[in-house]
Scaffold this active site. Structure first.
Site, PDB file in Angstrom:
ATOM      1  N   SER B 112       0.740  -1.117  -0.052  1.00  0.00           N
ATOM      2  CA  SER B 112       0.123  -0.037   0.051  1.00  0.00           C
ATOM      3  C   SER B 112       0.975   1.340   0.088  1.00  0.00           C
ATOM      4  CB  SER B 112      -1.025   0.000   1.193  1.00  0.00           C
ATOM      5  OG  SER B 112      -0.360   0.101   2.414  1.00  0.00           O
ATOM      6  N   LYS B 149      -0.030   4.169   6.163  1.00  0.00           N
ATOM      7  CA  LYS B 149      -0.638   5.386   5.398  1.00  0.00           C
ATOM      8  C   LYS B 149       0.066   6.605   5.494  1.00  0.00           C
ATOM      9  CE  LYS B 149      -3.798   2.572   3.661  1.00  0.00           C
ATOM     10  NZ  LYS B 149      -3.255   1.464   3.850  1.00  0.00           N
TER      11      LYS B 149
END
Lengths: 190, 190
Positions: B112, B149
């Site tokens: 990610s 993230k």
DNA sequence: TAGAATAGTAAACATATGTTCACCTGTCAA
DNA sequence: TTGACAGGTGAACATATGTTTACTATTCTA
């Protein structure tokens, strides 16, 4: 004086002075008036596996005195951050560098390896004299210009391939001098 | 016994025993019969800037005894690999970790953050308790699931943005628990 | 060739070190 | 209440350590 506090203090001393304290110094650190208190306390640390001794009685640091502690939580997925201080502890120096005497750092400029996850500003660790395998990332001087590229063999011919679609692969015409093989990459955010 | 060879031997001793040798041990290391030979030689190493002494006469390691030596060659562009051993030497541990007591490692799984140059298999160093700035990479538990993230603020609202076009950004609905801020990334090739 | 610097040996010494022993608390369980 | 015990003090001791001084052999230089 409990064990964890002592470990913290000794660890801080070790970081600062780059050696373990003597019993006298441990006593000072903990506010003891007697070396013997430090001696007994240290015995507990040894029993608990924090420290060890060499044959002449000098203390030698063990796991919790590795340069980077608290690094236990390493899992395949993601951490349960509640659990602190699992046992695996290691030094980044030891982890990243196999042959320190032949390794040097290089700050990366340029984005020719960006698709390999090496960005401008990253620092790569390069091992001199290592023989590159197909697919390794190498730093090489080809036709008197230095570049970092993938090392590939195509029909016995050395080809240097960038990890960036905007660059062309290089087939060395005249000379190919290898500075070394990239063994690790580190990046620091500030 | 010349200086470079001595430095090499003492450095090796330091790596192995995690402390500097005594004069007696230096003498043994160099094949001297007298401690004084080691004493004089050491004085030269101090003059040359390899070592120093504390107030009680104990040796303390300096630049060339940092965990990773030979890392002088750091330039904006690319190296002239002929020149060996410039002066700037440092430990990766010290370089990458500012607050070791609050830092832990995490092996990355998933892609990610691949466009931020963080690949599956990389190891990230996470500092607990650090307050994230806008744009930092964080490890957070959002709605009882752990992710890594970008940390962004959009009109005062925390938004977690992946560095991968195939993933959606996350706006935490119920809870947002921060494990810490990613302060560095290391990758080891084997 | 003479003289000085270099490199190592040998012995000596004050001090610091690891270690042990005897002793003194306060705490806690039986 | 008693007794074991953890946690600390204080002194003592053999040894190892850093350091100094005196001496010898070798190499370099003027």
């Amino acid at each position: 004086m409990n064990i964890e506090k002592t470990v913290t203090k000794i660890r801080a001393y070790f970081r600062q002075n780059k050696r373990l304290p003597t019993y006298q110094e441990i006593a000072d650190l903990c506010g003891f008036a007697s070396k013997n208190a430090a001696f007994k306390l240290t015995q507990k640390l040894i029993d608990a596996g924090y420290l060890s001794k060499d044959e002449k009685g000098r203390l030698i640091p063990l796991r919790l005195f590795a340069p980077l502690p608290n690094m236990g939580i390493v899992k395949a997925g993601f951490p349960t951050p509640a659990e602190e201080e699992l046992d695996s502890v290691m030094s980044l120096d030891e982890y990243l560098v196999d042959h320190p005497e032949a390794t040097f750092m290089l700050k990366v400029s340029g984005d020719s390896m960006i698709e390999a996850g090496i960005q401008p500003g990253d620092t790569v660790l390069i091992e001199k004299g290592k023989k590159p395998k197909d697919g390794d990332i190498v730093v090489a001087c080809v036709d008197s210009e230095w570049t970092m590229k993938y090392y590939h063999l195509e029909q016995g011919q050395i080809v240097l391939v960038p990890a960036n679609g905007r660059y062309e692969k290089i087939v060395p015409k005249e000379s190919l001098e290898l500075a070394g093989v990239v063994v690790s990459v580190v990046r620091k955010y500030n």
